[in-house]
Design an enzyme around this catalytic site. Sequence first.
Site, PDB file in Angstrom:
ATOM      1  N   GLU A   1       9.495  -2.406 -32.394  1.00 59.45           N
ATOM      2  CA  GLU A   1       9.955  -1.981 -33.717  1.00 59.45           C
ATOM      3  C   GLU A   1      10.266  -0.495 -33.603  1.00 59.45           C
ATOM      4  O   GLU A   1       9.388   0.345 -33.731  1.00 59.45           O
ATOM      5  CB  GLU A   1       8.866  -2.222 -34.757  1.00 59.45           C
ATOM      6  CG  GLU A   1       8.436  -3.663 -34.860  1.00 59.45           C
ATOM      7  CD  GLU A   1       7.158  -3.832 -35.665  1.00 59.45           C
ATOM      8  OE1 GLU A   1       6.408  -2.840 -35.844  1.00 59.45           O
ATOM      9  OE2 GLU A   1       6.905  -4.947 -36.102  1.00 59.45           O
TER      10      GLU A   1
ATOM     11  N   GLN B   1       4.438   1.387 -23.055  1.00 60.43           N
ATOM     12  CA  GLN B   1       3.467   0.941 -22.054  1.00 60.43           C
ATOM     13  C   GLN B   1       2.566  -0.117 -22.668  1.00 60.43           C
ATOM     14  O   GLN B   1       2.359  -0.129 -23.875  1.00 60.43           O
ATOM     15  CB  GLN B   1       2.653   2.115 -21.528  1.00 60.43           C
ATOM     16  CG  GLN B   1       1.979   2.940 -22.585  1.00 60.43           C
ATOM     17  CD  GLN B   1       1.525   4.286 -22.064  1.00 60.43           C
ATOM     18  OE1 GLN B   1       1.254   4.451 -20.903  1.00 60.43           O
ATOM     19  NE2 GLN B   1       1.419   5.253 -22.962  1.00 60.43           N
TER      20      GLN B   1
END
Length: 194
Positions: free
Chosen positions: A133, A152
């Site tokens: 998002e 990550q």
Amino acid sequence: MAILSDKTIKEYLESGKIAIDPLEDEKQIQPSSVDMRLGDEFKVFKVIRKPFIDPKDEEDVSSYMESTVVKEGEAFIIHPNEFALATTHEYVKLPDDLVARVEGRSSMGRLGVTMHVTAGFIDPGFEGKITLEISNIGAMPVALYPGQRVCQIVFETMTTPAEKPYGHPDRNSKYMNQTRPESSRIKQDYELKK
């Protein structure tokens, strides 16, 4: 809960307990996470003439969005105050005794670009590409390139395996096995169906 180290991440990848495909470069494995790359498809909201988005509306939320695929070597430009959905390039599979979190890379945050607004948590048993998002909270447009490391994934052990992991038949696992950015399926939530 304990966060997996690079050593344990490598062991779990080699044994197949965790799957990240493709993981093309061992440099993606960090001391306590794995860098994930940006996919090539993006979804953005269209300008519509409705006063608001109603999750209970019969019209599918996906009709408010449009998809675009970015060609190799080209960039997706995210403008200030713009929101877009994308996915990781990598397909991830988690066992029923690990959870994961998606965290933005500091290098992206320093450009004013966030990689997850609220959905940074990945349930045990999840399988698919991870939805990103993306928001630009900075003052300047930013170019995003497919294949670029943008976030990550951090893995954490659970006290016990989940009794009903994501994807279990008794769960409403709306995004299992996703391979592209998916619009919100919030109208499938049990509390909104009443």
